[in-house]
Design a protein around this motif. Structure first.
Motif, PDB file in Angstrom:
ATOM      1  N   ARG A 195     -15.578  -2.551  -0.637  1.00 38.12           N
ATOM      2  CA  ARG A 195     -15.959  -3.958  -0.779  1.00 38.12           C
ATOM      3  C   ARG A 195     -14.783  -4.883  -0.463  1.00 38.12           C
ATOM      4  O   ARG A 195     -14.957  -5.942   0.142  1.00 38.12           O
ATOM      5  N   ARG A 196     -13.610  -4.481  -0.873  1.00 33.90           N
ATOM      6  CA  ARG A 196     -12.420  -5.302  -0.637  1.00 33.90           C
ATOM      7  C   ARG A 196     -12.169  -5.479   0.863  1.00 33.90           C
ATOM      8  O   ARG A 196     -11.900  -6.584   1.332  1.00 33.90           O
ATOM      9  N   VAL A 197     -12.263  -4.390   1.607  1.00 39.15           N
ATOM     10  CA  VAL A 197     -12.013  -4.456   3.050  1.00 39.15           C
ATOM     11  C   VAL A 197     -13.092  -5.280   3.745  1.00 39.15           C
ATOM     12  O   VAL A 197     -12.793  -6.159   4.559  1.00 39.15           O
ATOM     13  N   LEU A 198     -14.350  -5.024   3.426  1.00 39.32           N
ATOM     14  CA  LEU A 198     -15.441  -5.760   4.068  1.00 39.32           C
ATOM     15  C   LEU A 198     -15.361  -7.257   3.784  1.00 39.32           C
ATOM     16  O   LEU A 198     -15.661  -8.086   4.644  1.00 39.32           O
ATOM     17  N   LYS A 199     -14.948  -7.605   2.589  1.00 40.94           N
ATOM     18  CA  LYS A 199     -14.850  -9.017   2.214  1.00 40.94           C
ATOM     19  C   LYS A 199     -13.782  -9.738   3.027  1.00 40.94           C
ATOM     20  O   LYS A 199     -13.935 -10.905   3.391  1.00 40.94           O
ATOM     21  N   GLY A 200     -12.695  -9.032   3.346  1.00 38.38           N
ATOM     22  CA  GLY A 200     -11.578  -9.690   4.019  1.00 38.38           C
ATOM     23  C   GLY A 200     -11.606  -9.634   5.533  1.00 38.38           C
ATOM     24  O   GLY A 200     -10.942 -10.422   6.204  1.00 38.38           O
ATOM     25  N   ILE A 201     -12.385  -8.719   6.083  1.00 38.79           N
ATOM     26  CA  ILE A 201     -12.306  -8.474   7.519  1.00 38.79           C
ATOM     27  C   ILE A 201     -12.979  -9.582   8.323  1.00 38.79           C
ATOM     28  O   ILE A 201     -13.975 -10.161   7.902  1.00 38.79           O
ATOM     29  N   LYS A 202     -12.393  -9.874   9.482  1.00 39.54           N
ATOM     30  CA  LYS A 202     -12.919 -10.887  10.403  1.00 39.54           C
ATOM     31  C   LYS A 202     -12.415 -10.543  11.800  1.00 39.54           C
ATOM     32  O   LYS A 202     -11.541  -9.683  11.946  1.00 39.54           O
TER      33      LYS A 202
END
Length: 258
Positions: A195-202
């Motif tokens: 969840r942490r990675v998906l939230k920050g990725i762009k």
């Protein structure tokens, strides 16, 4: 008393009028100027690249290798299954213990970057010591894997202007990250990391993992599947970076030179 009071009123009125006129003039001046962010966009500090300014849905996954290799074969297997190439930043400490794993990383087509010889805080070193760390790291990477690194990630993400200057002088690009998985923290579950990675990725993100994080391999497969569904392409760091002239802004974003 009346005259004095009247003068005060007049002077006060003139003061407000001058402030109003000054504001009008400033507004007219600024209307023809670019936004302040454009004027001061380039950082006065020397920064590593944290991410890349791009409209393309491309991201880079990276793995720092300083300790252990228990989970690395599984990580490589998952990357192979998804036909994804990434970047591994290797230290000499790790290379000396796991040369065969390093060879496998290179043989499977992943990019290799430098992560220092002994994993020190670079800001505590002299320039000569920094150069020695980089040269020894490069020598061992090339000796074991045949790969000639062009990227460097400072241990602990620790840097200052001198560190970046030395790195650039030796011909490397300093690479940081804008999404930290924190996969080394034992109290975080696989779900927390995912969840942490998906939230920050762009678009343009550089994600930090470790080759021996307890849950990294567990997270990797579902993450790659999710990124694919969302239209992202995962590439090595060097493929994500802009070609040609560029600058790094105050937030560490690599942008094309204007």
């Amino acid at each position: 008393m009346f005259i004095v009071g009247r003068r005060k009123v007049i002077l006060k009125g003139l003061g407000w009028l001058l402030i109003f006129l000054a504001g009008m003039l400033a507004g007219a001046y600024l209307a023809d100027r670019p936004p302040l962010a454009v004027l001061v966009g380039r950082s006065k500090r020397l920064l590593p690249i944290y991410s890349v300014a791009t409209q393309e849905k491309k991201v880079a996954l990276s793995f720092d290798a300083t300790w252990g290799a228990e989970y690395t074969p599984k990580i490589l297997e998952i990357l192979r299954q998804h036909n994804v190439k990434t970047t591994f930043f290797l230290t000499n400490i790790w290379l000396k213990k796991y040369p065969d794993v390093a060879k496998k990383i290179a043989a499977e087509g992943h990019e290799i970057g430098l992560h220092s010889a002994t994993h020190p805080h670079f800001t505590s070193l002299t320039e000569e010591q920094m150069e020695q760390e980089l040269r020894e790291n490069h020598r061992l990477v090339e000796e074991i894997t045949g790969y000639k690194p062009e990227l460097f990630r400072p241990p602990f993400g620790d840097y200052n202007d001198t560190v970046i200057r030395v790195v650039q002088r030796l011909g490397y690009k300093a690479i940081q990250w804008d999404v930290d998985s924190l996969d080394w923290q034992e109290h975080l579950s696989a779900e927390d990391i995912y969840r942490r990675v998906l939230k920050g990725i762009k678009p343009g993100s550089i994600v930090l993992f470790h080759n021996n994080g307890k849950h990294t391999a567990t997270v990797l497969g579902p993450l790659l599947e999710k990124l694919k569904v969302e239209g992202y392409q995962v590439v090595p760091v060097s493929e994500l970076l802009l070609k040609g002239d560029y600058y790094v802004d105050h937030a560490g974003v690599q942008r094309p030179a204007r």
